[in-house]
Design a protein around this motif. Structure first.
Motif: not given
Length: 124
Positions: A11-12, A81-87, A121-122
């Motif tokens: 969760l982020v 998989l580096q995921m930034n600026s998650l929506e 989960t964002v």
């Protein structure tokens, strides 16, 4: 044959980052093209990113918009998989996949081997 296990989900808050990992069993990991897919509730599984055996070629879905980076470390038998600026729209179960007989693959039915998935989960 290869077995795949994803990790790193969680969760982020929106705008945050996560790094997913896909650990592969077997001695021939470097022979496989790899990919990430995701499936949101009530939706079909969709392509996210792909990488060829060496890591020299990558391909991303349009919605990634340079926010995600796929990579692999063949000596560690692991893909990332580096995921930034998650929506919030990135909320889904993320799956890694492997296929030996292609250079790089973006279609779900091109992949033979799949992991069990990791939940991302964002929150808004």
């Amino acid at each position: 044959q290869v077995q795949l296990v994803e990790s790193g989900g969680g969760l982020v808050q929106a705008g945050g980052s996560l790094r997913l990992s896909c650990a592969a069993s077997g001695r021939t990991f470097s022979s496989y093209a790899m990919g990430w897919f995701r499936q949101a509730p009530g939706k079909e599984r969709e392509f996210v990113a792909a990488i060829n055996w060496s890591g020299g070629s990558t391909h991303y879905a349009d919605f990634v918009k340079a926010r995600f980076t796929i990579s692999r470390h063949n000596t560690k038998n692991t893909m990332y998989l580096q995921m930034n600026s998650l929506e919030p729209e990135d909320t889904a179960v993320y799956y890694c996949a492997a296929e030996r007989d292609v250079f790089i693959a973006t279609m779900e039915d091109q992949y033979e081997y799949w992991g069990q998935g990791t939940q991302v989960t964002v929150s808004s």
